[in-house]
Design a protein around this motif. Structure first.
Motif, PDB file in Angstrom:
ATOM      1  N   LYS A   1       0.845  -1.197   0.000  1.00  0.00           N
ATOM      2  CA  LYS A   1       0.000   0.000   0.000  1.00  0.00           C
ATOM      3  C   LYS A   1       0.882   1.249   0.000  1.00  0.00           C
ATOM      4  N   LEU A   2       0.254   2.399  -0.231  1.00  0.00           N
ATOM      5  CA  LEU A   2       0.974   3.668  -0.235  1.00  0.00           C
ATOM      6  C   LEU A   2       1.719   3.868   1.082  1.00  0.00           C
ATOM      7  N   ALA A   3       1.066   3.632   2.205  1.00  0.00           N
ATOM      8  CA  ALA A   3       1.717   3.829   3.509  1.00  0.00           C
ATOM      9  C   ALA A   3       2.929   2.917   3.672  1.00  0.00           C
TER      10      ALA A   3
ATOM     11  N   ARG B   1      -0.704  13.720   2.129  1.00  0.00           N
ATOM     12  CA  ARG B   1      -1.406  13.463   3.396  1.00  0.00           C
ATOM     13  C   ARG B   1      -0.787  12.296   4.162  1.00  0.00           C
ATOM     14  N   VAL B   2      -0.491  11.207   3.474  1.00  0.00           N
ATOM     15  CA  VAL B   2       0.103  10.048   4.160  1.00  0.00           C
ATOM     16  C   VAL B   2       1.518  10.383   4.624  1.00  0.00           C
ATOM     17  N   SER B   3       2.302  11.052   3.778  1.00  0.00           N
ATOM     18  CA  SER B   3       3.663  11.445   4.178  1.00  0.00           C
ATOM     19  C   SER B   3       3.639  12.325   5.418  1.00  0.00           C
ATOM     20  N   HIS B   4       2.751  13.302   5.412  1.00  0.00           N
ATOM     21  CA  HIS B   4       2.634  14.208   6.549  1.00  0.00           C
ATOM     22  C   HIS B   4       2.268  13.450   7.815  1.00  0.00           C
TER      23      HIS B   4
ATOM     24  N   SER C   1      -9.293   7.848   8.560  1.00  0.00           N
ATOM     25  CA  SER C   1      -8.326   8.096   9.637  1.00  0.00           C
ATOM     26  C   SER C   1      -7.130   8.936   9.184  1.00  0.00           C
ATOM     27  N   LEU C   2      -7.206   9.475   7.974  1.00  0.00           N
ATOM     28  CA  LEU C   2      -6.066  10.193   7.402  1.00  0.00           C
ATOM     29  C   LEU C   2      -6.266  11.706   7.518  1.00  0.00           C
ATOM     30  N   PRO C   3      -5.458  12.364   8.342  1.00  0.00           N
ATOM     31  CA  PRO C   3      -5.624  13.816   8.486  1.00  0.00           C
ATOM     32  C   PRO C   3      -5.113  14.568   7.253  1.00  0.00           C
ATOM     33  N   ARG C   4      -5.570  15.759   7.109  1.00  0.00           N
ATOM     34  CA  ARG C   4      -5.055  16.659   6.070  1.00  0.00           C
ATOM     35  C   ARG C   4      -3.719  17.230   6.547  1.00  0.00           C
ATOM     36  N   VAL C   5      -2.939  17.786   5.632  1.00  0.00           N
ATOM     37  CA  VAL C   5      -1.694  18.448   6.000  1.00  0.00           C
ATOM     38  C   VAL C   5      -2.044  19.607   6.932  1.00  0.00           C
ATOM     39  N   ALA C   6      -1.385  19.639   8.079  1.00  0.00           N
ATOM     40  CA  ALA C   6      -1.743  20.593   9.138  1.00  0.00           C
ATOM     41  C   ALA C   6      -1.226  22.009   8.901  1.00  0.00           C
ATOM     42  N   HIS C   7      -0.289  22.180   7.991  1.00  0.00           N
ATOM     43  CA  HIS C   7       0.336  23.484   7.793  1.00  0.00           C
ATOM     44  C   HIS C   7      -0.430  24.314   6.767  1.00  0.00           C
TER      45      HIS C   7
END
Length: 189
Positions: free
Chosen positions: A2-4, A28-31, A166-172
């Motif tokens: 998978k991507l993760a 998003r996953v990287s962050h 369960s995947l957050p958006r980039v917080a910055h």
């Protein structure tokens, strides 16, 4: 894989490399997995991660630059492959995480199953282009290629789908992200 899984194999090996992450789930996953000041997360601008990475590689030839791209993004900007091939930045590693789908917009199919993007990169003039299928192969080759002269293109086959709930958006915020990345890119390695 998978991507993760692919990003878990790549992100800890980046060291102080500058990394441009394509828009959508790659950012998003990287962050979520490994936020660092040397990461630039694309928010919109589909297809332009490779162009931004090329600009960085040319402006900072003493720094290693890694582009974490998707197959849909690469297909959106095939001219970016040609420009990278023509300009030959030795410090650029271009990784294409290929799930054969536009994952962030509903998994519509791309044509990457019919068009081997590593062959397109090779034809465009990349010094080396290759495909990997499994995590062990990815870990070994990524570590080696991160140190090798480029430009290099590494296509990583992944399965479509992420757990979006369960995947957050980039917080910055974009301006803050640009500011912190500019400072990291300007620092000596």
């Amino acid at each position: 894989m998978k991507l993760a899984d692919a990003l878990e194999a790549i992100l800890p090996r980046l060291g102080d490399a500058l990394a441009v992450h394509a828009n959508g789930y790659i950012s998003r996953v990287s962050h979520a997995l490994c936020d660092r000041v040397q990461n630039f997360y694309m928010i919109g601008s589909m297809g332009l991660a490779s162009s931004i990475g090329l600009g960085l590689a040319l402006a900072r030839p003493e720094r290693r630059v890694v582009v974490l791209d998707g197959d849909g993004n690469v297909l959106m900007n095939l001219g970016g492959l040609a420009m990278i091939g023509a300009l030959q930045p030795k410090n650029l590693l271009h990784v294409c995480l290929d799930n054969a789908a536009y994952g962030s917009t509903g998994n519509q199919r791309t044509i990457s199953a019919q068009v081997a993007l590593e062959n397109v990169a090779r034809a465009a003039g990349y010094a080396e282009a290759r495909r990997v299928e499994g995590r062990e192969e990815l870990e070994a080759l990524f570590a080696e290629w991160l140190q090798a002269a480029g430009p290099r293109f590494l296509l990583v086959r992944i399965e479509p789908g992420v757990d979006e709930a369960s995947l957050p958006r980039v917080a910055h915020e974009p301006a803050a992200l640009a500011h912190r990345f500019r400072a990291a890119a300007s620092a000596r390695p």
